[in-house]
Scaffold this motif. Structure first.
Motif, PDB file in Angstrom:
ATOM      1  N   SER A   1      43.343  63.832  64.896  1.00 39.79           N
ATOM      2  CA  SER A   1      43.295  62.641  65.748  1.00 39.79           C
ATOM      3  C   SER A   1      41.906  62.415  66.326  1.00 39.79           C
TER       4      SER A   1
ATOM      5  N   PRO B   1      35.080  58.904  72.784  1.00 35.03           N
ATOM      6  CA  PRO B   1      35.366  59.331  71.415  1.00 35.03           C
ATOM      7  C   PRO B   1      34.568  60.545  70.937  1.00 35.03           C
TER       8      PRO B   1
ATOM      9  N   ILE C   1      41.350  53.891  74.131  1.00 36.25           N
ATOM     10  CA  ILE C   1      41.778  53.781  72.733  1.00 36.25           C
ATOM     11  C   ILE C   1      42.239  52.354  72.453  1.00 36.25           C
ATOM     12  N   ARG C   2      42.953  51.759  73.398  1.00 39.76           N
ATOM     13  CA  ARG C   2      43.424  50.372  73.207  1.00 39.76           C
ATOM     14  C   ARG C   2      42.246  49.393  73.142  1.00 39.76           C
TER      15      ARG C   2
ATOM     16  N   LEU D   1      44.472  54.606  64.773  1.00 36.02           N
ATOM     17  CA  LEU D   1      44.600  54.634  66.232  1.00 36.02           C
ATOM     18  C   LEU D   1      46.050  54.424  66.655  1.00 36.02           C
TER      19      LEU D   1
ATOM     20  N   VAL E   1      39.576  59.126  65.865  1.00 32.76           N
ATOM     21  CA  VAL E   1      39.082  58.339  67.008  1.00 32.76           C
ATOM     22  C   VAL E   1      37.560  58.214  66.939  1.00 32.76           C
TER      23      VAL E   1
ATOM     24  N   LEU F   1      39.213  50.117  72.073  1.00 31.31           N
ATOM     25  CA  LEU F   1      38.622  50.373  70.764  1.00 31.31           C
ATOM     26  C   LEU F   1      39.429  49.667  69.682  1.00 31.31           C
ATOM     27  N   ARG F   2      40.743  49.779  69.762  1.00 28.37           N
ATOM     28  CA  ARG F   2      41.634  49.121  68.786  1.00 28.37           C
ATOM     29  C   ARG F   2      41.472  47.602  68.824  1.00 28.37           C
TER      30      ARG F   2
ATOM     31  N   TRP G   1      42.484  57.435  79.210  1.00 32.98           N
ATOM     32  CA  TRP G   1      42.168  57.690  77.801  1.00 32.98           C
ATOM     33  C   TRP G   1      42.857  56.674  76.900  1.00 32.98           C
ATOM     34  N   LYS G   2      44.145  56.416  77.131  1.00 32.25           N
ATOM     35  CA  LYS G   2      44.875  55.441  76.315  1.00 32.25           C
ATOM     36  C   LYS G   2      44.271  54.050  76.442  1.00 32.25           C
TER      37      LYS G   2
ATOM     38  N   VAL H   1      47.712  57.712  66.262  1.00 27.01           N
ATOM     39  CA  VAL H   1      47.298  58.664  67.305  1.00 27.01           C
ATOM     40  C   VAL H   1      48.091  58.426  68.588  1.00 27.01           C
ATOM     41  N   LEU H   2      48.395  57.172  68.876  1.00 27.63           N
ATOM     42  CA  LEU H   2      49.115  56.825  70.102  1.00 27.63           C
ATOM     43  C   LEU H   2      50.633  56.877  69.947  1.00 27.63           C
TER      44      LEU H   2
END
Length: 136
Positions: free
Chosen positions: A53, A8, A124-125, A98, A57, A127-128, A120-121, A101-102
């Protein structure tokens, strides 16, 4: 945007955002994070700029650090000043940001899909999931 890894705070825009967070008064740091989330969620179906974005993040990572299972932000590119206890309500706003962003159309998503998109995805997942309280 200068990017050196998938975290991030692993890019110039997030490092600059950290400075913005640090410059906010003690009682205003949550407002800076909330504004980053709302900039992203307020785009609706319009094209989402990568810089917005990236800030969302980074803000989400700061909120997640205070959640059960969240990882502390220890990078030298993160904020230097303490954030204080952030409002729990920021978690839902971070999740919504988030999700946006996705979702297409998202410049940051497009940029990552040209390189390490899946890794990267996945980050993010994770983190979500921490923000949503569903585990990492």
């Amino acid at each position: 945007m200068g990017t050196w890894d998938i975290g991030p705070f692993d890019n110039d825009t997030a490092a600059d955002f950290s400075y913005t967070v640090d410059e906010a008064g003690a009682g205003k740091k949550a407002d800076v994070l909330r504004a980053a989330f709302r900039e992203v969620t307020g785009t609706g179906d319009d094209y989402l700029d990568a810089d917005l974005s990236v800030e969302a993040v980074a803000a989400a990572a700061l909120v997640a650090a205070q959640c059960p299972g969240g990882e502390p932000v220890t990078t030298s590119y993160g904020p230097k000043e303490p954030l204080g206890v952030l409002p729990v309500e920021l978690r839902a706003e971070a999740v919504a940001a988030l999700d946006r962003v996705l979702a297409e159309p998202s410049e940051l998503l497009e940029l990552w899909e040209e390189s390490d998109g899946e890794e990267w995805k996945a980050g993010i997942r994770r983190l979500r999931a921490v923000l949503a309280g569903t585990g990492a």
